[in-house]
Design a protein around this motif. Structure first.
Motif, PDB file in Angstrom:
ATOM      1  N   LEU A   1      68.204  71.014 104.956  1.00  0.00           N
ATOM      2  CA  LEU A   1      67.478  72.244 104.611  1.00  0.00           C
ATOM      3  C   LEU A   1      67.922  72.735 103.242  1.00  0.00           C
ATOM      4  CD1 LEU A   1      68.012  74.018 107.956  1.00  0.00           C
ATOM      5  CD2 LEU A   1      65.879  73.226 106.965  1.00  0.00           C
ATOM      6  N   ALA A   2      69.329  72.553 102.660  1.00  0.00           N
ATOM      7  CA  ALA A   2      69.887  72.977 101.465  1.00  0.00           C
ATOM      8  C   ALA A   2      69.067  72.303 100.337  1.00  0.00           C
ATOM      9  CB  ALA A   2      71.111  72.556 101.275  1.00  0.00           C
ATOM     10  N   ALA A   3      68.625  70.911 100.466  1.00  0.00           N
ATOM     11  CA  ALA A   3      67.850  70.389  99.473  1.00  0.00           C
ATOM     12  C   ALA A   3      66.464  71.119  99.330  1.00  0.00           C
ATOM     13  CB  ALA A   3      67.712  68.865  99.787  1.00  0.00           C
ATOM     14  N   GLU A   4      65.970  71.414 100.463  1.00  0.00           N
ATOM     15  CA  GLU A   4      64.529  72.223 100.543  1.00  0.00           C
ATOM     16  C   GLU A   4      64.567  73.689  99.805  1.00  0.00           C
ATOM     17  OE1 GLU A   4      63.407  71.494 104.327  1.00  0.00           O
ATOM     18  OE2 GLU A   4      63.054  69.579 104.354  1.00  0.00           O
ATOM     19  N   ARG A   5      65.684  74.259 100.210  1.00  0.00           N
ATOM     20  CA  ARG A   5      65.517  75.752  99.962  1.00  0.00           C
ATOM     21  C   ARG A   5      66.820  76.174  98.792  1.00  0.00           C
ATOM     22  NH1 ARG A   5      65.971  77.202 106.408  1.00  0.00           N
ATOM     23  NH2 ARG A   5      64.091  76.478 107.161  1.00  0.00           N
ATOM     24  N   ARG A   6      67.466  75.529  98.215  1.00  0.00           N
ATOM     25  CA  ARG A   6      68.416  75.656  97.458  1.00  0.00           C
ATOM     26  C   ARG A   6      68.000  76.497  96.130  1.00  0.00           C
ATOM     27  NH1 ARG A   6      66.073  73.815  94.011  1.00  0.00           N
ATOM     28  NH2 ARG A   6      65.956  71.866  93.001  1.00  0.00           N
ATOM     29  N   THR A   7      68.686  77.735  95.713  1.00  0.00           N
ATOM     30  CA  THR A   7      68.301  78.513  94.647  1.00  0.00           C
ATOM     31  C   THR A   7      69.145  78.033  93.400  1.00  0.00           C
ATOM     32  OG1 THR A   7      69.815  80.170  95.188  1.00  0.00           O
ATOM     33  CG2 THR A   7      67.621  80.238  96.229  1.00  0.00           C
ATOM     34  N   ASP A   8      68.841  78.487  92.200  1.00  0.00           N
ATOM     35  CA  ASP A   8      69.525  78.482  91.174  1.00  0.00           C
ATOM     36  C   ASP A   8      71.212  78.929  91.423  1.00  0.00           C
ATOM     37  OD1 ASP A   8      67.471  77.192  89.827  1.00  0.00           O
ATOM     38  OD2 ASP A   8      66.890  78.937  88.756  1.00  0.00           O
ATOM     39  N   ASP A   9      71.380  80.000  91.983  1.00  0.00           N
ATOM     40  CA  ASP A   9      72.447  80.631  92.196  1.00  0.00           C
ATOM     41  C   ASP A   9      73.172  79.544  93.049  1.00  0.00           C
ATOM     42  OD1 ASP A   9      72.304  82.710  90.560  1.00  0.00           O
ATOM     43  OD2 ASP A   9      71.563  83.925  92.308  1.00  0.00           O
ATOM     44  N   ASP A  10      72.539  78.853  94.084  1.00  0.00           N
ATOM     45  CA  ASP A  10      73.124  77.980  95.073  1.00  0.00           C
ATOM     46  C   ASP A  10      73.723  76.988  94.253  1.00  0.00           C
ATOM     47  OD1 ASP A  10      72.665  79.635  97.495  1.00  0.00           O
ATOM     48  OD2 ASP A  10      70.519  78.414  97.544  1.00  0.00           O
ATOM     49  N   LEU A  11      73.043  76.127  93.456  1.00  0.00           N
ATOM     50  CA  LEU A  11      73.429  75.175  92.495  1.00  0.00           C
ATOM     51  C   LEU A  11      74.707  75.339  91.711  1.00  0.00           C
ATOM     52  CD1 LEU A  11      69.919  73.711  91.334  1.00  0.00           C
ATOM     53  CD2 LEU A  11      71.347  73.029  93.339  1.00  0.00           C
TER      54      LEU A  11
ATOM     55  N   ALA B   1      80.596  74.579  91.243  1.00  0.00           N
ATOM     56  CA  ALA B   1      81.528  75.292  91.173  1.00  0.00           C
ATOM     57  C   ALA B   1      82.610  74.679  92.185  1.00  0.00           C
ATOM     58  CB  ALA B   1      81.686  76.787  91.268  1.00  0.00           C
ATOM     59  N   ALA B   2      81.910  74.696  93.475  1.00  0.00           N
ATOM     60  CA  ALA B   2      82.694  73.959  94.670  1.00  0.00           C
ATOM     61  C   ALA B   2      82.992  72.511  94.549  1.00  0.00           C
ATOM     62  CB  ALA B   2      82.141  74.306  95.819  1.00  0.00           C
ATOM     63  N   LEU B   3      82.168  71.857  93.871  1.00  0.00           N
ATOM     64  CA  LEU B   3      82.353  70.409  93.759  1.00  0.00           C
ATOM     65  C   LEU B   3      83.796  70.189  92.541  1.00  0.00           C
ATOM     66  CD1 LEU B   3      81.555  67.600  94.151  1.00  0.00           C
ATOM     67  CD2 LEU B   3      80.038  67.630  92.286  1.00  0.00           C
ATOM     68  N   ALA B   4      83.628  71.150  91.572  1.00  0.00           N
ATOM     69  CA  ALA B   4      84.726  70.979  90.606  1.00  0.00           C
ATOM     70  C   ALA B   4      86.211  71.237  91.224  1.00  0.00           C
ATOM     71  CB  ALA B   4      84.308  71.989  89.218  1.00  0.00           C
TER      72      ALA B   4
ATOM     73  N   VAL C   1      85.138  74.648 101.385  1.00  0.00           N
ATOM     74  CA  VAL C   1      84.332  75.533 100.491  1.00  0.00           C
ATOM     75  C   VAL C   1      83.129  74.974 100.025  1.00  0.00           C
ATOM     76  CG1 VAL C   1      84.268  76.685  98.166  1.00  0.00           C
ATOM     77  CG2 VAL C   1      86.391  76.860  99.873  1.00  0.00           C
ATOM     78  N   LEU C   2      83.062  73.774  99.847  1.00  0.00           N
ATOM     79  CA  LEU C   2      82.029  72.919  99.268  1.00  0.00           C
ATOM     80  C   LEU C   2      81.173  72.871 100.241  1.00  0.00           C
ATOM     81  CD1 LEU C   2      80.365  71.260  97.437  1.00  0.00           C
ATOM     82  CD2 LEU C   2      81.842  69.182  97.945  1.00  0.00           C
ATOM     83  N   HIS C   3      81.467  72.429 101.530  1.00  0.00           N
ATOM     84  CA  HIS C   3      80.530  72.340 102.882  1.00  0.00           C
ATOM     85  C   HIS C   3      79.972  73.857 103.196  1.00  0.00           C
ATOM     86  CE1 HIS C   3      80.753  67.894 103.578  1.00  0.00           C
ATOM     87  NE2 HIS C   3      82.141  68.366 102.929  1.00  0.00           N
ATOM     88  N   GLU C   4      80.973  74.698 102.971  1.00  0.00           N
ATOM     89  CA  GLU C   4      80.158  76.183 103.240  1.00  0.00           C
ATOM     90  C   GLU C   4      79.126  76.277 102.283  1.00  0.00           C
ATOM     91  OE1 GLU C   4      83.867  78.764 105.059  1.00  0.00           O
ATOM     92  OE2 GLU C   4      84.036  78.287 103.052  1.00  0.00           O
ATOM     93  N   ALA C   5      79.418  75.979 100.995  1.00  0.00           N
ATOM     94  CA  ALA C   5      78.312  76.173  99.826  1.00  0.00           C
ATOM     95  C   ALA C   5      77.033  75.415 100.427  1.00  0.00           C
ATOM     96  CB  ALA C   5      78.671  75.619  98.785  1.00  0.00           C
ATOM     97  N   VAL C   6      77.274  74.152 101.022  1.00  0.00           N
ATOM     98  CA  VAL C   6      75.916  73.400 101.276  1.00  0.00           C
ATOM     99  C   VAL C   6      75.298  74.219 102.541  1.00  0.00           C
ATOM    100  CG1 VAL C   6      75.271  71.493 102.604  1.00  0.00           C
ATOM    101  CG2 VAL C   6      76.776  71.195 100.484  1.00  0.00           C
ATOM    102  N   VAL C   7      76.045  74.664 103.332  1.00  0.00           N
ATOM    103  CA  VAL C   7      75.473  75.398 104.531  1.00  0.00           C
ATOM    104  C   VAL C   7      74.674  76.709 104.080  1.00  0.00           C
ATOM    105  CG1 VAL C   7      75.927  76.584 106.776  1.00  0.00           C
ATOM    106  CG2 VAL C   7      76.974  74.389 106.252  1.00  0.00           C
ATOM    107  N   ALA C   8      75.401  77.258 103.230  1.00  0.00           N
ATOM    108  CA  ALA C   8      75.047  78.802 102.807  1.00  0.00           C
ATOM    109  C   ALA C   8      73.543  78.396 101.970  1.00  0.00           C
ATOM    110  CB  ALA C   8      75.822  79.220 101.727  1.00  0.00           C
TER     111      ALA C   8
END
Length: 231
Positions: A109-119, A124-127, A146-153
């Motif tokens: 779902l994240a790949a389908e719905r992510r926004t620029d802010d999500d990216l 940042a979480a990956l770094a 934190v990274l996985h929370e960002a994916v879910v968000a």
């Protein structure tokens, strides 16, 4: 050997523990044939099916061995590994099964719905995860979460976000136990950083199938390693 009748509660667990104590304390030495199921059931105050399950558990731990037509014999006075380790591994496996259910679809779902802010948040979480590789296990696990929370968000599903938020405390302890059980960071302190980078890349590229496949593959590999440790 007299056995104390059991209190009402999880009877199989109590029966297993009572029989285990008799073995580990040396009351039934290696090579001893245990009393029959009927005798054990009477001593413990439980049914034969409860005794049968308890003996199966002890056999799984390597303490006893059933022999067709001869009975059940004591094979060792200590389990192949501590009971606490066995329980921790089982708990971590349960956590990973839930991760498969929640996070793989979240990645899709994240790949389908992510926004620029999500990216921006994902990068940042990956770094931050990479930077945490040089720290302790708890700090690294927190950065990973934190990274996985960002994916879910980025999936933008409030119910999914709520479920994952409730799940995080169990996930955190499960990941800490996992790192210790499998010694995951011994050779690679940033364990799985390349896979997580590919996950973020797939989400950024809008490739839902690749995102789900990448995360499912990583979770499956870890779950398989846990299951391979089963005695």
């Amino acid at each position: 050997m007299a056995l104390d009748p059991l209190r009402p509660s999880p009877l199989v667990e109590q029966a297993t523990e009572s029989l285990r104590e008799q073995i580990t304390q040396g009351n039934w030495p290696v090579g001893t044939k245990l009393p029959g199921e009927t005798s054990l059931a009477k001593s413990l105050g439980v049914g034969r099916s409860t005794v049968r399950e308890a003996l199966r558990s002890l056999a799984g731990a390597g303490l006893v061995q059933p022999r067709q037509g001869s009975g059940v014999f004591v094979m060792a006075t200590e389990p192949r590994e501590s009971w606490s380790v066995r329980l921790r591994r089982a708990a971590v496996a349960d956590v990973y099964e839930v991760r498969m259910l929640l996070e793989v679809e979240a990645a899709r779902l994240a790949a389908e719905r992510r926004t620029d802010d999500d990216l921006i948040g994902l990068d940042a979480a990956l770094a931050h995860r990479a930077q945490s590789a040089g720290g302790g296990t708890a700090a690294f696990v927190d950065a990973d979460i934190v990274l996985h929370e960002a994916v879910v968000a980025a999936a933008h599903n409030p119910v999914l976000v709520g479920l994952f938020t409730e799940f995080v405390p169990r996930l955190r302890q499960g990941l800490i136990d996992l790192v210790e059980l499998l010694d995951l960071r011994a050779e690679d302190p940033g364990h799985g950083q390349d896979v997580h980078a590919r996950l973020v890349e797939a989400i950024a590229g809008g490739d839902a199938d690749r995102a789900a496949r990448t995360l499912r593959g990583e979770l499956t590999r870890t779950l398989d390693r846990l299951r391979a440790l089963q005695p």
